[in-house]
Motif scaffolding. Structure first.
Motif, short mmCIF file in Angstrom:
data_model
loop_
_atom_site.label_atom_id
_atom_site.label_comp_id
_atom_site.label_asym_id
_atom_site.label_seq_id
_atom_site.Cartn_x
_atom_site.Cartn_y
_atom_site.Cartn_z
N VAL A 12 25.29 21.61 32.06
CA VAL A 12 25.27 20.15 32.05
C VAL A 12 25.94 19.64 33.32
O VAL A 12 27.11 19.94 33.57
N SER A 13 25.21 18.87 34.11
CA SER A 13 25.77 18.23 35.30
C SER A 13 26.18 16.81 34.94
O SER A 13 25.40 16.07 34.32
N VAL A 14 27.40 16.44 35.32
CA VAL A 14 27.95 15.12 34.99
C VAL A 14 28.09 14.34 36.29
O VAL A 14 28.82 14.76 37.19
N ILE A 15 27.37 13.22 36.39
CA ILE A 15 27.36 12.46 37.64
C ILE A 15 27.67 10.98 37.37
O ILE A 15 27.66 10.53 36.22
N GLY A 16 27.96 10.27 38.44
CA GLY A 16 28.28 8.84 38.35
C GLY A 16 29.18 8.46 39.50
O GLY A 16 29.83 9.32 40.11
N ARG A 17 29.24 7.19 39.80
CA ARG A 17 30.10 6.72 40.90
C ARG A 17 31.57 6.93 40.56
O ARG A 17 31.92 7.19 39.40
N ASN A 18 32.45 6.80 41.55
CA ASN A 18 33.89 6.90 41.31
C ASN A 18 34.32 5.88 40.26
O ASN A 18 33.90 4.71 40.31
N GLY A 19 35.15 6.33 39.33
CA GLY A 19 35.65 5.44 38.29
C GLY A 19 34.71 5.26 37.11
O GLY A 19 34.96 4.44 36.23
N SER A 20 33.63 6.05 37.08
CA SER A 20 32.65 5.89 35.99
C SER A 20 33.06 6.59 34.71
O SER A 20 32.46 6.37 33.66
N GLY A 21 34.08 7.47 34.78
CA GLY A 21 34.56 8.17 33.58
C GLY A 21 34.28 9.66 33.56
O GLY A 21 34.60 10.34 32.58
N LYS A 22 33.72 10.19 34.64
CA LYS A 22 33.32 11.62 34.68
C LYS A 22 34.50 12.55 34.45
O LYS A 22 34.45 13.44 33.58
N SER A 23 35.56 12.39 35.23
CA SER A 23 36.69 13.32 35.13
C SER A 23 37.43 13.15 33.82
O SER A 23 37.93 14.12 33.24
N THR A 24 37.51 11.91 33.32
CA THR A 24 38.12 11.69 32.01
C THR A 24 37.34 12.45 30.94
O THR A 24 37.93 13.09 30.05
N PHE A 25 36.03 12.40 31.03
CA PHE A 25 35.17 13.15 30.11
C PHE A 25 35.52 14.63 30.15
O PHE A 25 35.71 15.27 29.10
N GLY A 26 35.65 15.20 31.35
CA GLY A 26 35.99 16.61 31.47
C GLY A 26 37.34 16.94 30.86
O GLY A 26 37.49 17.96 30.17
N ARG A 27 38.33 16.09 31.06
CA ARG A 27 39.68 16.34 30.56
C ARG A 27 39.77 16.21 29.04
O ARG A 27 40.66 16.79 28.42
N LEU A 28 38.86 15.46 28.47
CA LEU A 28 38.83 15.34 27.00
C LEU A 28 38.36 16.64 26.34
O LEU A 28 38.70 16.91 25.19
N LEU A 29 37.60 17.45 27.08
CA LEU A 29 36.94 18.59 26.45
C LEU A 29 37.89 19.71 26.08
O LEU A 29 37.56 20.53 25.22
N ASN A 30 39.04 19.81 26.77
CA ASN A 30 39.99 20.85 26.35
C ASN A 30 41.37 20.29 26.03
O ASN A 30 42.36 20.99 26.05
N GLY A 31 41.39 19.01 25.69
CA GLY A 31 42.62 18.43 25.16
C GLY A 31 43.67 18.05 26.19
O GLY A 31 44.82 17.80 25.80
N ILE A 32 43.29 17.97 27.48
CA ILE A 32 44.26 17.47 28.47
C ILE A 32 44.59 16.02 28.14
O ILE A 32 45.73 15.58 28.26
N VAL A 33 43.57 15.27 27.73
CA VAL A 33 43.78 13.95 27.14
C VAL A 33 43.07 13.92 25.79
O VAL A 33 42.14 14.67 25.55
N VAL A 34 43.56 13.06 24.91
CA VAL A 34 43.03 12.96 23.54
C VAL A 34 42.46 11.56 23.36
O VAL A 34 43.03 10.57 23.85
N PRO A 35 41.31 11.42 22.68
CA PRO A 35 40.67 10.11 22.54
C PRO A 35 41.59 9.04 21.95
O PRO A 35 42.38 9.33 21.05
N THR A 36 41.47 7.84 22.47
CA THR A 36 42.14 6.70 21.86
C THR A 36 41.49 6.40 20.51
O THR A 36 42.17 6.08 19.53
N HIS A 37 40.17 6.51 20.49
CA HIS A 37 39.40 6.39 19.25
C HIS A 37 38.31 7.46 19.28
O HIS A 37 37.85 7.87 20.34
N GLY A 38 37.90 7.89 18.11
CA GLY A 38 36.83 8.88 18.03
C GLY A 38 37.36 10.30 17.99
O GLY A 38 38.57 10.55 17.94
#
Length: 278
Positions: A35-61
């Motif tokens: 899966v390739s994750v693309i988007g302009r800077n600030g679109s949420g790409k890196s946050t998405f990656g960090r959510l996948l192994n618990g570096i950050v935890v969802p505010t909701h969901g």
């Protein structure tokens, strides 16, 4: 096929931020996808990656990896055994004075016996092609060598998923090719690849693209499907792969091809077919 990684109604907001980094994201990723994750800077790409192994935890969901949830602190290490991460700057992942000791560090955290650790170091150093570098000091290596060492360190922990967060963006063409070749080899061996990238020629290597904009997934599909929407992609601040951009220019000059060409080889083939039929 059941999902290996699932995000359900995931929203995330950084502390003191005025807006959400991610909003109501729903996605499922199955084993051995690329899966390739693309988007302009600030679109949420890196946050998405960090959510996948618990570096950050969802505010909701909820983020689930296999049967584990990142909300459960007791399951975070189980999740990190499944999902490994390779970051943009490999220097941030080095903790030891030699490559061998650096590979051993993560394995020690898993509590593995010494003979098991030594076996894995030998196996994955050979697999990634860094055996001659084992006694070297990480900071003395080239950019491509450093990233391959970082990948070997993750692979030694035998994850099922590896998230590459802009892992080729700081590399020269040779180092970039080394890392992409390694990613392709790992995928062939059954590893699920999640590649967060600004390089659209790298993005088309995946079997699926997630296009983020303002914290939301706005396009989810096969690369050909995504990049056939040329105007939509560029309006969202994302460049086109070189071959797609060239094809767009050809169309302006009256040369229209039947397929969206993702690579130079595909473009040459379509042009050859077009002109050989005349």
């Amino acid at each position: 096929m059941s999902a290996l990684v699932t995000l359900e109604n995931v929203t995330y907001q950084y502390e003191n931020a005025k807006r959400y980094a991610l909003q109501d994201v729903n996605v499922a990723i199955t084993a051995n996808e690329w899966v390739s994750v693309i988007g302009r800077n600030g679109s949420g790409k890196s946050t998405f990656g960090r959510l996948l192994n618990g570096i950050v935890v969802p505010t909701h969901g909820t983020v689930k990896v296999s049967e584990f949830s990142t909300h459960n602190e007791n399951e975070i290490w189980d999740i990190r055994k499944i999902v490994g991460m390779v970051f943009q700057n490999p220097d941030h992942q080095f903790v030891a004075t030699t490559v061998r000791d650096d590979l051993a560090f993560g394995l020690e955290n898993l509590g593995l016996a010494r003979e098991v650790m030594e076996g894995r170091i030998t196996k994955y150093a050979s697999l990634i092609g860094i055996t001659p570098l084992l006694e070297a000091e990480p900071h003395r290596l080239s950019g491509g060598q450093k990233q391959r060492v970082a990948i070997a360190g993750v692979m030694a922990m035998e994850p099922q998923v590896i998230v590459f967060d802009e892992s080729t963006s700081m590399l020269d063409p040779i180092g970039r090719k080394e890392v992409i070749d390694t990613m392709q080899m790992l995928h062939q061996r059954g590893v699920t690849i999640i590649s967060i990238t600004h390089d659209m020629d790298e993005a088309v290597l995946g079997s699926r693209i997630l296009l983020f904009n303002e914290g939301k997934i706005v396009v989810d599909g096969h690369p050909e499907e995504v990049f056939s929407q040329k105007d939509v992609v560029t309006e969202l601040g994302v460049s086109l792969p070189f071959s797609v951009e060239l094809q767009k220019l050809l169309e302006k000059h009256g040369i229209s091809l039947s397929e969206t060409c993702l690579t130079q080889e595909e473009l040459i083939g379509e042009l050859w077919t077009l002109y050989s039929a005349k």
